[in-house]
Scaffold this motif. Structure first.
Motif, PDB file in Angstrom:
ATOM      1  N   LEU A 167       7.983  -9.505   0.440  1.00 12.79           N
ATOM      2  CA  LEU A 167       7.072  -8.482   0.934  1.00 12.79           C
ATOM      3  C   LEU A 167       7.404  -7.104   0.386  1.00 12.79           C
ATOM      4  CD1 LEU A 167       4.671  -8.272   2.962  1.00 12.79           C
ATOM      5  CD2 LEU A 167       6.358  -7.524   4.665  1.00 12.79           C
ATOM      6  N   VAL A 168       8.681  -6.759   0.340  1.00 18.11           N
ATOM      7  CA  VAL A 168       9.092  -5.375   0.084  1.00 18.11           C
ATOM      8  C   VAL A 168       9.469  -5.110  -1.369  1.00 18.11           C
ATOM      9  CG1 VAL A 168      10.821  -3.626   0.684  1.00 18.11           C
ATOM     10  CG2 VAL A 168       9.828  -5.066   2.474  1.00 18.11           C
ATOM     11  N   VAL A 169      10.098  -6.073  -2.051  1.00 15.50           N
ATOM     12  CA  VAL A 169      10.681  -5.796  -3.365  1.00 15.50           C
ATOM     13  C   VAL A 169       9.648  -5.464  -4.437  1.00 15.50           C
ATOM     14  CG1 VAL A 169      11.941  -6.855  -5.279  1.00 15.50           C
ATOM     15  CG2 VAL A 169      12.887  -6.928  -2.958  1.00 15.50           C
ATOM     16  N   PRO A 170       8.588  -6.258  -4.624  1.00 16.57           N
ATOM     17  CA  PRO A 170       7.623  -5.864  -5.660  1.00 16.57           C
ATOM     18  C   PRO A 170       7.049  -4.470  -5.439  1.00 16.57           C
ATOM     19  CG  PRO A 170       7.223  -8.120  -4.963  1.00 16.57           C
ATOM     20  CD  PRO A 170       8.215  -7.539  -4.003  1.00 16.57           C
ATOM     21  N   ALA A 171       6.858  -4.106  -4.172  1.00 21.67           N
ATOM     22  CA  ALA A 171       6.333  -2.776  -3.869  1.00 21.67           C
ATOM     23  C   ALA A 171       7.325  -1.686  -4.258  1.00 21.67           C
ATOM     24  CB  ALA A 171       5.982  -2.674  -2.389  1.00 21.67           C
ATOM     25  N   PHE A 172       8.620  -1.970  -4.173  1.00 27.10           N
ATOM     26  CA  PHE A 172       9.633  -0.993  -4.570  1.00 27.10           C
ATOM     27  C   PHE A 172       9.426  -0.589  -6.026  1.00 27.10           C
ATOM     28  CE2 PHE A 172      13.746   0.044  -6.456  1.00 27.10           C
ATOM     29  CZ  PHE A 172      14.222   1.021  -5.596  1.00 27.10           C
ATOM     30  N   VAL A 173       9.229  -1.570  -6.904  1.00 30.72           N
ATOM     31  CA  VAL A 173       9.022  -1.280  -8.322  1.00 30.72           C
ATOM     32  C   VAL A 173       7.646  -0.644  -8.544  1.00 30.72           C
ATOM     33  CG1 VAL A 173       9.060  -2.271 -10.648  1.00 30.72           C
ATOM     34  CG2 VAL A 173      10.529  -3.223  -8.863  1.00 30.72           C
ATOM     35  N   TYR A 174       6.655  -1.100  -7.798  1.00 32.05           N
ATOM     36  CA  TYR A 174       5.306  -0.528  -7.874  1.00 32.05           C
ATOM     37  C   TYR A 174       5.331   0.958  -7.527  1.00 32.05           C
ATOM     38  CZ  TYR A 174       0.399   0.165  -6.366  1.00 32.05           C
ATOM     39  OH  TYR A 174      -0.878   0.621  -6.175  1.00 32.05           O
TER      40      TYR A 174
ATOM     41  N   VAL B  65      -3.712   7.877   1.237  1.00 30.70           N
ATOM     42  CA  VAL B  65      -3.964   6.924   0.154  1.00 30.70           C
ATOM     43  C   VAL B  65      -3.857   5.482   0.623  1.00 30.70           C
ATOM     44  CG1 VAL B  65      -3.093   6.120  -2.076  1.00 30.70           C
ATOM     45  CG2 VAL B  65      -3.299   8.569  -1.627  1.00 30.70           C
ATOM     46  N   TYR B  66      -2.839   5.188   1.444  1.00 29.02           N
ATOM     47  CA  TYR B  66      -2.575   3.781   1.782  1.00 29.02           C
ATOM     48  C   TYR B  66      -3.046   3.380   3.179  1.00 29.02           C
ATOM     49  CZ  TYR B  66       0.234   3.451  -2.434  1.00 29.02           C
ATOM     50  OH  TYR B  66       0.637   3.436  -3.737  1.00 29.02           O
ATOM     51  N   LEU B  67      -2.990   4.296   4.130  1.00 29.54           N
ATOM     52  CA  LEU B  67      -3.317   3.918   5.507  1.00 29.54           C
ATOM     53  C   LEU B  67      -4.773   4.178   5.870  1.00 29.54           C
ATOM     54  CD1 LEU B  67      -0.113   5.195   7.362  1.00 29.54           C
ATOM     55  CD2 LEU B  67      -0.496   3.049   6.140  1.00 29.54           C
ATOM     56  N   THR B  68      -5.377   5.171   5.245  1.00 29.51           N
ATOM     57  CA  THR B  68      -6.768   5.497   5.563  1.00 29.51           C
ATOM     58  C   THR B  68      -7.746   4.357   5.253  1.00 29.51           C
ATOM     59  OG1 THR B  68      -6.464   7.881   5.364  1.00 29.51           O
ATOM     60  CG2 THR B  68      -8.686   7.040   4.985  1.00 29.51           C
ATOM     61  N   PRO B  69      -7.649   3.676   4.094  1.00 36.91           N
ATOM     62  CA  PRO B  69      -8.663   2.647   3.802  1.00 36.91           C
ATOM     63  C   PRO B  69      -8.806   1.570   4.871  1.00 36.91           C
ATOM     64  CG  PRO B  69      -7.520   3.251   1.796  1.00 36.91           C
ATOM     65  CD  PRO B  69      -6.793   3.940   2.908  1.00 36.91           C
ATOM     66  N   PRO B  70      -7.723   0.887   5.303  1.00 39.34           N
ATOM     67  CA  PRO B  70      -7.945  -0.120   6.354  1.00 39.34           C
ATOM     68  C   PRO B  70      -8.366   0.494   7.681  1.00 39.34           C
ATOM     69  CG  PRO B  70      -5.599   0.125   5.901  1.00 39.34           C
ATOM     70  CD  PRO B  70      -6.334   0.886   4.838  1.00 39.34           C
ATOM     71  N   ALA B  71      -7.852   1.689   7.988  1.00 33.15           N
ATOM     72  CA  ALA B  71      -8.246   2.342   9.241  1.00 33.15           C
ATOM     73  C   ALA B  71      -9.724   2.706   9.216  1.00 33.15           C
ATOM     74  CB  ALA B  71      -7.396   3.598   9.470  1.00 33.15           C
TER      75      ALA B  71
ATOM     76  N   MET C  85      -6.958  -0.628  -4.211  1.00 34.77           N
ATOM     77  CA  MET C  85      -5.518  -0.620  -3.965  1.00 34.77           C
ATOM     78  C   MET C  85      -4.917  -2.003  -4.196  1.00 34.77           C
ATOM     79  SD  MET C  85      -3.560  -0.122  -0.285  1.00 34.77           S
ATOM     80  CE  MET C  85      -4.792   1.033   0.273  1.00 34.77           C
ATOM     81  N   ALA C  86      -5.518  -3.020  -3.591  1.00 32.88           N
ATOM     82  CA  ALA C  86      -5.001  -4.385  -3.733  1.00 32.88           C
ATOM     83  C   ALA C  86      -5.059  -4.838  -5.181  1.00 32.88           C
ATOM     84  CB  ALA C  86      -5.791  -5.332  -2.839  1.00 32.88           C
ATOM     85  N   GLY C  87      -6.142  -4.489  -5.885  1.00 34.34           N
ATOM     86  CA  GLY C  87      -6.246  -4.878  -7.288  1.00 34.34           C
ATOM     87  C   GLY C  87      -5.175  -4.246  -8.151  1.00 34.34           C
ATOM     88  N   SER C  88      -4.813  -2.993  -7.836  1.00 34.24           N
ATOM     89  CA  SER C  88      -3.774  -2.321  -8.626  1.00 34.24           C
ATOM     90  C   SER C  88      -2.402  -2.948  -8.413  1.00 34.24           C
ATOM     91  CB  SER C  88      -3.720  -0.835  -8.279  1.00 34.24           C
ATOM     92  OG  SER C  88      -3.108  -0.621  -7.007  1.00 34.24           O
TER      93      SER C  88
ATOM     94  N   PHE D  88       0.376  -2.106   4.891  1.00 33.27           N
ATOM     95  CA  PHE D  88       1.481  -2.351   5.814  1.00 33.27           C
ATOM     96  C   PHE D  88       2.827  -2.080   5.147  1.00 33.27           C
ATOM     97  CE2 PHE D  88       4.667  -5.552   7.191  1.00 33.27           C
ATOM     98  CZ  PHE D  88       4.945  -5.022   8.452  1.00 33.27           C
ATOM     99  N   ILE D  89       2.959  -2.496   3.883  1.00 30.69           N
ATOM    100  CA  ILE D  89       4.211  -2.257   3.157  1.00 30.69           C
ATOM    101  C   ILE D  89       4.422  -0.759   2.962  1.00 30.69           C
ATOM    102  CG2 ILE D  89       5.472  -2.745   1.031  1.00 30.69           C
ATOM    103  CD1 ILE D  89       3.656  -5.254   0.734  1.00 30.69           C
ATOM    104  N   ALA D  90       3.350  -0.038   2.644  1.00 28.46           N
ATOM    105  CA  ALA D  90       3.457   1.422   2.482  1.00 28.46           C
ATOM    106  C   ALA D  90       3.895   2.083   3.778  1.00 28.46           C
ATOM    107  CB  ALA D  90       2.127   1.991   2.006  1.00 28.46           C
ATOM    108  N   LEU D  91       3.406   1.571   4.908  1.00 26.43           N
ATOM    109  CA  LEU D  91       3.842   2.113   6.198  1.00 26.43           C
ATOM    110  C   LEU D  91       5.342   1.913   6.385  1.00 26.43           C
ATOM    111  CD1 LEU D  91       3.294   3.332   8.979  1.00 26.43           C
ATOM    112  CD2 LEU D  91       2.696   1.033   9.784  1.00 26.43           C
ATOM    113  N   LEU D  92       5.862   0.758   5.983  1.00 28.45           N
ATOM    114  CA  LEU D  92       7.304   0.537   6.059  1.00 28.45           C
ATOM    115  C   LEU D  92       8.060   1.559   5.217  1.00 28.45           C
ATOM    116  CD1 LEU D  92       7.668  -3.369   5.840  1.00 28.45           C
ATOM    117  CD2 LEU D  92       8.122  -1.916   7.831  1.00 28.45           C
ATOM    118  N   TYR D  93       7.584   1.805   3.992  1.00 26.48           N
ATOM    119  CA  TYR D  93       8.249   2.772   3.128  1.00 26.48           C
ATOM    120  C   TYR D  93       8.150   4.187   3.697  1.00 26.48           C
ATOM    121  CZ  TYR D  93       9.532  -0.353  -0.677  1.00 26.48           C
ATOM    122  OH  TYR D  93      10.128  -1.341  -1.414  1.00 26.48           O
ATOM    123  N   LEU D  94       7.035   4.501   4.328  1.00 25.42           N
ATOM    124  CA  LEU D  94       6.903   5.808   4.975  1.00 25.42           C
ATOM    125  C   LEU D  94       7.957   5.962   6.067  1.00 25.42           C
ATOM    126  CD1 LEU D  94       3.550   7.450   6.053  1.00 25.42           C
ATOM    127  CD2 LEU D  94       5.507   7.473   7.569  1.00 25.42           C
ATOM    128  N   LEU D  95       8.138   4.922   6.872  1.00 22.13           N
ATOM    129  CA  LEU D  95       9.139   4.976   7.941  1.00 22.13           C
ATOM    130  C   LEU D  95      10.556   5.037   7.365  1.00 22.13           C
ATOM    131  CD1 LEU D  95       7.573   2.356  10.391  1.00 22.13           C
ATOM    132  CD2 LEU D  95       7.538   4.857  10.598  1.00 22.13           C
TER     133      LEU D  95
END
Length: 390
Positions: A180-187, A299-305, A329-332, A352-359
């Protein structure tokens, strides 16, 4: 239009800019440049800083010992105050596997003003320079290299006239949290430092991946490395900036034959990896922290909200803009998931992953203001400096 609709449209516009106007950060095609073999192979010294790495050395060090390199190469492993038998294990592995010559040296505690890894690199690089190599390979103790890794790095550096060649090691993915978290780290790293912009000659963006850095010795001397970056917590970015400032040419890309073997199976492990340096990246600035939180939210939380609120509230514009922004976002994220051989079904989870990184970033700021700063391997740097700006 409603305020929610306007916010969703701004988020969608932001994604259009991110997709097309930021060096195509989401693409994964920056790999080692094409190269032939040089007429002669230069001498190389491999420097490995190691602190309490007995758990990962058996999976990583033999890959360095077994490098298929036509020129002269040797390894200096700098034992940075380990208490788990790292030095003895390294010597045992060298005796068992043979291959490149290995020298194990031990440092004392860092002098004031030095972070631990850079203190270890200082000793290793000083010893390496006495051998007069043309290149230094700086690699972490948890990085495993394919047999032709050093050969390919040197050939690419020679062919491209590069002073620094760095590969982002493919990080380990086994557990659910790692998936869940590692690919996003590099992204996210690529979003901060688009590889194409790093690799543009004369560009201002500079970054490297500290697990695998081939550095021309002459460039290290011109940049006064590592002394000029001795307080940096994000040492790889600081190194690249120092080399570029001194006139060196740098390159950064994703690796195919360089992999991290360090396990981070729990969320707590990954959280610690990010939070120890996230606030340093923001130069410990509350203003930058607030801007980062606002930017991530937009950028990350507004679209699903916006999609959820618009659908339930009958706001078609908000729902449509939110859905489209979320799809972009998902396509990128799909190219990075393919690089890590992960299912495309993970792409919609990026908010959701971006929210984790924000925290994690907020927690990094909390630790800093409590005087605990960046903590790693039993050392705490209460007021570490960020990577120096160009």
């Amino acid at each position: 239009m409603s305020a929610l609709a306007w916010t969703a449209l701004v988020s969608l516009a932001a994604w259009g800019w991110l997709l097309l106007g930021t060096g195509f950060f989401w693409r994964t095609d920056q790999r080692l440049p094409p190269h032939g073999e040089p007429d002669s192979w230069p001498d190389v010294v491999i420097v490995v800083p190691a602190r309490d790495e007995a758990a990962v050395l058996p999976a990583a060090l033999p890959s360095l010992l077994a490098q298929d390199y036509p020129g002269r190469a040797e390894i200096f492993l700098v034992d940075d105050g380990s208490t788990d038998g790292t030095a003895a294990l390294a010597r045992e592995l060298a005796e068992r596997h043979g291959g490149l010559p290995l020298t194990v040296v031990r440092t004392g505690e860092p002098e004031p003003g030095w972070t631990g890894k850079l203190w270890a690199l200082r000793h290793g690089i000083a010893l390496a320079r006495a051998r007069g190599p043309e290149y230094l390979l700086l690699t972490d103790a948890d990085i495993a290299h394919a047999p032709d890794s050093l050969r390919a790095l040197v050939a690419s550096a020679r062919a491209g006239g590069l002073d620094l060649v760095s590969q982002m090691a493919r990080l380990r993915i086994v557990s659910g949290w790692e998936r869940l978290v590692v690919p996003a780290f590099v992204y996210f790293f690529g979003q901060l430092y688009p590889f194409r912009r790093v690799n543009r000659p004369g560009g201002r963006t500079a970054a490297a991946a500290g697990g695998c850095v081939l550095l021309r010795t002459g460039a290290a001397e011109r940049a006064d490395v590592p002394a000029s970056i001795r307080q940096a917590v994000i040492d790889d970015v600081a190194l690249a900036r120092a080399v570029r400032r001194s006139g060196g040419r740098i390159w950064l890309g994703l690796a195919d034959g360089v992999e991290s073997v360090r396990p981070c199976p729990r969320l707590a492990d990954l959280w610690r990896m990010v939070s120890r340096s996230a606030y340093a990246q923001l130069r410990h600035s509350p203003v930058l922290l607030a801007g980062t939180v606002a930017g991530l939210a937009l950028v990350y939380l507004t679209p699903p909200a916006a999609l959820a609120a618009g659908a339930f509230g009958g706001d078609a514009v908000a729902a449509g803009a939110g859905a489209l922004a979320w799809a972009v976002m998902a396509g990128s994220y799909l190219p990075m998931l393919r690089y890590y051989r992960q299912p495309a079904a993970l792409a919609p989870l990026l908010p959701f992953i971006a929210l984790l990184y924000l925290l994690m970033t907020l927690d990094s700021a909390r630790l800093h203001h409590r005087g605990r700063g960046a903590a790693w391997k039993g050392r705490v740097y209460p007021r570490p400096r960020a990577a120096p700006e160009p």
